[in-house]
Design a protein around this motif. Structure first.
Motif, PDB file in Angstrom:
ATOM      1  N   GLN A 360       0.814  -1.216   0.000  1.00 46.41           N
ATOM      2  CA  GLN A 360       0.000   0.000   0.000  1.00 46.41           C
ATOM      3  C   GLN A 360       0.849   1.268   0.000  1.00 46.41           C
ATOM      4  OE1 GLN A 360      -2.957  -1.849   3.130  1.00 46.41           O
ATOM      5  NE2 GLN A 360      -3.832   0.073   2.406  1.00 46.41           N
ATOM      6  N   LEU A 361       2.067   1.200   0.552  1.00 50.76           N
ATOM      7  CA  LEU A 361       2.935   2.378   0.570  1.00 50.76           C
ATOM      8  C   LEU A 361       3.151   2.917  -0.831  1.00 50.76           C
ATOM      9  CD1 LEU A 361       5.831   1.310   3.022  1.00 50.76           C
ATOM     10  CD2 LEU A 361       3.757   2.582   3.582  1.00 50.76           C
ATOM     11  N   ILE A 362       3.269   2.011  -1.813  1.00 55.28           N
ATOM     12  CA  ILE A 362       3.633   2.421  -3.169  1.00 55.28           C
ATOM     13  C   ILE A 362       2.471   2.259  -4.151  1.00 55.28           C
ATOM     14  CG2 ILE A 362       6.089   2.036  -2.858  1.00 55.28           C
ATOM     15  CD1 ILE A 362       5.808  -0.694  -4.152  1.00 55.28           C
ATOM     16  N   THR A 363       1.284   1.997  -3.622  1.00 52.11           N
ATOM     17  CA  THR A 363       0.090   1.915  -4.476  1.00 52.11           C
ATOM     18  C   THR A 363      -0.984   2.855  -3.927  1.00 52.11           C
ATOM     19  OG1 THR A 363      -0.620  -0.078  -3.240  1.00 52.11           O
ATOM     20  CG2 THR A 363       0.580  -0.416  -5.307  1.00 52.11           C
ATOM     21  N   GLN A 364      -1.878   2.339  -3.097  1.00 55.75           N
ATOM     22  CA  GLN A 364      -3.007   3.142  -2.611  1.00 55.75           C
ATOM     23  C   GLN A 364      -2.569   4.367  -1.823  1.00 55.75           C
ATOM     24  OE1 GLN A 364      -5.589   1.563   0.616  1.00 55.75           O
ATOM     25  NE2 GLN A 364      -7.291   1.937  -0.781  1.00 55.75           N
ATOM     26  N   ASN A 365      -1.603   4.200  -0.912  1.00 56.73           N
ATOM     27  CA  ASN A 365      -1.204   5.326  -0.062  1.00 56.73           C
ATOM     28  C   ASN A 365      -0.573   6.449  -0.867  1.00 56.73           C
ATOM     29  OD1 ASN A 365      -2.093   3.608   1.912  1.00 56.73           O
ATOM     30  ND2 ASN A 365      -0.229   3.652   3.139  1.00 56.73           N
ATOM     31  N   ASN A 366       0.387   6.103  -1.727  1.00 56.32           N
ATOM     32  CA  ASN A 366       0.997   7.143  -2.560  1.00 56.32           C
ATOM     33  C   ASN A 366      -0.039   7.812  -3.453  1.00 56.32           C
ATOM     34  OD1 ASN A 366       3.616   7.228  -1.662  1.00 56.32           O
ATOM     35  ND2 ASN A 366       4.495   6.048  -3.332  1.00 56.32           N
ATOM     36  N   ALA A 367      -0.984   7.032  -3.969  1.00 58.30           N
ATOM     37  CA  ALA A 367      -2.041   7.612  -4.804  1.00 58.30           C
ATOM     38  C   ALA A 367      -2.882   8.615  -4.013  1.00 58.30           C
ATOM     39  CB  ALA A 367      -2.925   6.508  -5.373  1.00 58.30           C
ATOM     40  N   LYS A 368      -3.232   8.266  -2.777  1.00 56.77           N
ATOM     41  CA  LYS A 368      -4.017   9.175  -1.938  1.00 56.77           C
ATOM     42  C   LYS A 368      -3.235  10.449  -1.617  1.00 56.77           C
ATOM     43  CE  LYS A 368      -7.093   5.937   0.477  1.00 56.77           C
ATOM     44  NZ  LYS A 368      -7.443   5.360   1.799  1.00 56.77           N
ATOM     45  N   VAL A 372      -4.318  11.253  -6.646  1.00 53.87           N
ATOM     46  CA  VAL A 372      -4.688  10.585  -7.900  1.00 53.87           C
ATOM     47  C   VAL A 372      -5.398   9.262  -7.630  1.00 53.87           C
ATOM     48  CG1 VAL A 372      -2.884  11.662  -9.290  1.00 53.87           C
ATOM     49  CG2 VAL A 372      -2.365   9.543  -8.054  1.00 53.87           C
ATOM     50  N   ASP A 373      -5.885   9.057  -6.422  1.00 56.29           N
ATOM     51  CA  ASP A 373      -6.469   7.773  -6.032  1.00 56.29           C
ATOM     52  C   ASP A 373      -7.823   7.499  -6.683  1.00 56.29           C
ATOM     53  OD1 ASP A 373      -6.989   9.981  -4.159  1.00 56.29           O
ATOM     54  OD2 ASP A 373      -8.325   8.589  -3.154  1.00 56.29           O
ATOM     55  N   ASN A 374      -8.437   8.508  -7.300  1.00 60.99           N
ATOM     56  CA  ASN A 374      -9.694   8.246  -8.022  1.00 60.99           C
ATOM     57  C   ASN A 374      -9.462   7.424  -9.284  1.00 60.99           C
ATOM     58  OD1 ASN A 374     -11.365   9.570  -6.235  1.00 60.99           O
ATOM     59  ND2 ASN A 374     -11.221  11.527  -7.285  1.00 60.99           N
ATOM     60  N   ASN A 375      -8.239   7.456  -9.807  1.00 61.71           N
ATOM     61  CA  ASN A 375      -7.952   6.785 -11.077  1.00 61.71           C
ATOM     62  C   ASN A 375      -6.938   5.660 -10.984  1.00 61.71           C
ATOM     63  OD1 ASN A 375      -9.671   8.442 -12.721  1.00 61.71           O
ATOM     64  ND2 ASN A 375      -8.171  10.072 -12.543  1.00 61.71           N
ATOM     65  N   VAL A 376      -6.014   5.734 -10.029  1.00 57.87           N
ATOM     66  CA  VAL A 376      -4.946   4.739  -9.955  1.00 57.87           C
ATOM     67  C   VAL A 376      -4.679   4.364  -8.495  1.00 57.87           C
ATOM     68  CG1 VAL A 376      -3.829   5.535 -12.080  1.00 57.87           C
ATOM     69  CG2 VAL A 376      -3.151   6.534  -9.890  1.00 57.87           C
ATOM     70  N   GLY A 377      -3.802   3.392  -8.317  1.00 54.46           N
ATOM     71  CA  GLY A 377      -3.380   3.018  -6.963  1.00 54.46           C
ATOM     72  C   GLY A 377      -3.922   1.685  -6.497  1.00 54.46           C
ATOM     73  N   THR A 378      -5.087   1.287  -7.010  1.00 50.90           N
ATOM     74  CA  THR A 378      -5.682   0.002  -6.649  1.00 50.90           C
ATOM     75  C   THR A 378      -6.331  -0.617  -7.885  1.00 50.90           C
ATOM     76  OG1 THR A 378      -7.751   1.091  -5.988  1.00 50.90           O
ATOM     77  CG2 THR A 378      -6.159   0.619  -4.236  1.00 50.90           C
ATOM     78  N   ILE A 379      -6.531  -1.924  -7.816  1.00 47.64           N
ATOM     79  CA  ILE A 379      -7.237  -2.615  -8.892  1.00 47.64           C
ATOM     80  C   ILE A 379      -8.713  -2.635  -8.527  1.00 47.64           C
ATOM     81  CG2 ILE A 379      -7.476  -4.788 -10.155  1.00 47.64           C
ATOM     82  CD1 ILE A 379      -4.550  -5.360  -9.547  1.00 47.64           C
ATOM     83  N   GLU A 380      -9.469  -1.684  -9.081  1.00 45.67           N
ATOM     84  CA  GLU A 380     -10.895  -1.541  -8.805  1.00 45.67           C
ATOM     85  C   GLU A 380     -11.639  -1.193 -10.085  1.00 45.67           C
ATOM     86  OE1 GLU A 380     -12.154   0.668  -5.259  1.00 45.67           O
ATOM     87  OE2 GLU A 380     -10.016   0.994  -4.840  1.00 45.67           O
ATOM     88  N   VAL A 381     -12.873  -1.607 -10.162  1.00 48.05           N
ATOM     89  CA  VAL A 381     -13.702  -1.306 -11.326  1.00 48.05           C
ATOM     90  C   VAL A 381     -13.811   0.213 -11.503  1.00 48.05           C
ATOM     91  CG1 VAL A 381     -16.033  -1.462 -12.295  1.00 48.05           C
ATOM     92  CG2 VAL A 381     -15.020  -3.443 -11.148  1.00 48.05           C
ATOM     93  N   GLY A 382     -13.598   0.673 -12.727  1.00 49.24           N
ATOM     94  CA  GLY A 382     -13.697   2.096 -13.032  1.00 49.24           C
ATOM     95  C   GLY A 382     -12.378   2.826 -13.034  1.00 49.24           C
TER      96      GLY A 382
END
Length: 432
Positions: A360-368, A372-382
């Motif tokens: 999460q340090l280099i995916t969701q957390n950095n995105a937040k 830019v967490d609305n578009n990237v950082g996790t594998i989620e629909v949309g």
């Protein structure tokens, strides 16, 4: 003379083809379904036997492969492999310099001290040979940040497979970067001074200068804005909360002063960068909802009496305190070392944080933290289909072997100058 000129042009074209980065992937035209992999979603969740489908650059389905749902487009059998969201490197000058020893290739800072109006994104080199070495390790996005001065300028977030900086941009001018004055300074040994650390006698003077600059900016922004002052206008975002202020600071006193004074100056969204000893002021950071972008753990602790492994445990301590923690790359050889981002996260995983939280340090957390967490950082629909398939654990350099990677649904090349040399010499010794 004409023949010499023609030969010279042909030579330059030939060398350009050798030196230039490979052509960026075209826009996604066919759908993909990745089936059977262990999916690490980047938010702490893991799907053992997953099905991930995406088209038109966006993720359309995330679920279990046992579901009776029609597969989309090309089906990739990833059984026994792992899927991860594209890694995001925060606080790096990637693409702003190519060869450290060649001054003409370095464009990460400007002359002057108060430069909030300087935009790093327009200096970003999308064809950097260093940039292409990020992708084989899963580093597919980065925050391009300026260096130098007291206020360095603005950073932007980019994806790492593009024709130019306009194509690369995910978020432009996400924040302004400030280098907080040093609380301690070293003596100038060449002038006969004690080279050890001692209180910086100019510390308060530097803060007063910074405070005055902000006061003048607020007066300017509240007035008729004449004559036009670009540095003052560039602070409007951090004062009205539309931009983040990334404060590069370490040490208990430095962080405390930075948070207190920035709030007094009217800065709305503060992010602590580097953050050595941030765990000592965790309560202050938590109370003010301030995230921290830590630097690499592979360093000595600040204090002489600190535990030897304190830097390795910092992410765990701050996360347990309820603070949003990301991972940045500022420091020696930062551009070249950015390719090792997942392995630095792996070090934090080994010292108590655990694999999924370290991810999460280099995916969701950095995105937040970068907004830019609305578009990237996790594998989620949309969200953007920016992800990759690895043969094993992506936080372990022994097993992070990428087979396929996508940026916004585009299947990108994983070749670089280094991978070509690796294959060349692997074949040499294989045949002996």
């Amino acid at each position: 003379m004409k023949i010499k000129l023609i030969y010279s042009l042909l030579c330059f074209l030939f060398l350009g083809n050798i030196i230039a980065q490979q052509t960026p992937a075209p826009k996604q035209t066919e759908a993909y379904s990745i089936e059977g992999a262990t999916a690490h979603l980047g938010n702490g969740e893991v799907i053992e036997n997953s099905l991930i489908m995406f088209s038109n650059g966006k993720i359309a389905h995330v679920g279990n492969a046992n579901s009776r749902i029609a597969r989309m487009g090309t089906v990739i059998n990833a059984k026994g492999k792992h899927v991860y969201p594209g890694f995001i490197a925060a606080n790096t000058s990637l693409g702003l310099a190519e060869i450290d020893a060649v001054r003409a290739t370095r464009d990460f800072d400007e002359v002057g001290s108060m430069l909030p109006h300087i935009r790093s994104i327009i200096a970003y080199n999308a064809e950097s040979k260093v940039v292409e070495t990020m992708r084989p390790n899963g580093v597919l996005m980065a925050q391009i940040a300026p260096r130098g001065g007291v206020i360095s300028g603005t950073s932007s977030v980019v994806q790492l497979d593009a024709w130019n900086w306009e194509d690369a941009t995910i978020k432009t001018d996400d924040g302004v970067h400030m280098n907080w004055p040093q609380v301690f300074s070293r003596g100038r040994w060449w002038m006969g001074e004690d080279p050890g650390l001692k209180p910086n006698k100019n510390y308060q003077k530097s803060i007063d200068k910074l405070t005055k600059f902000f006061a003048n900016a607020k007066s300017y922004l509240a007035g008729n804005k004449t004559p036009k002052n670009l540095p003052y206008e560039a602070l409007q975002g951090v004062l009205n909360g539309t931009q983040r202020m990334f404060v590069h600071v370490s040490g208990e006193k430095g962080i405390t002063d930075a948070v207190t004074i920035c709030k007094e100056l009217g800065v709305k969204n503060i992010v602590i960068v580097r953050g050595q000893e941030a765990e000592k002021v965790a309560d202050l950071l938590k109370a003010n909802n301030i995230p921290v972008i830590l630097e690499r753990a592979h360093r000595l602790p600040n204090g002489e009496d600190a535990d030897y492994d304190r830097p390795f445990r910092a992410a765990k301590i701050l996360t347990d305190a309820g603070i949003l923690v990301g991972l940045g790359m500022e420091g020696d050889m930062e551009r070249m070392s950015t390719r090792n981002l997942p392995f630095y996260a792996g070090t934090y995983a080994a010292y108590g944080l655990g694999k999924e939280k370290a991810l999460q340090l280099i995916t969701q957390n950095n995105a937040k933290i970068l907004g830019v967490d609305n578009n990237v950082g996790t594998i989620e629909v949309g969200k953007d289909a920016t992800l990759f398939i690895s043969e094993g654990d992506a936080l372990d350099m022994r097993t992070n072997i990428l087979t396929t990677a996508f940026i916004q649904g585009r299947k990108i090349s994983l070749e670089s100058h280094q991978t070509k040399l690796w294959k060349r010499y692997a074949n040499k010794y294989k045949n002996q």
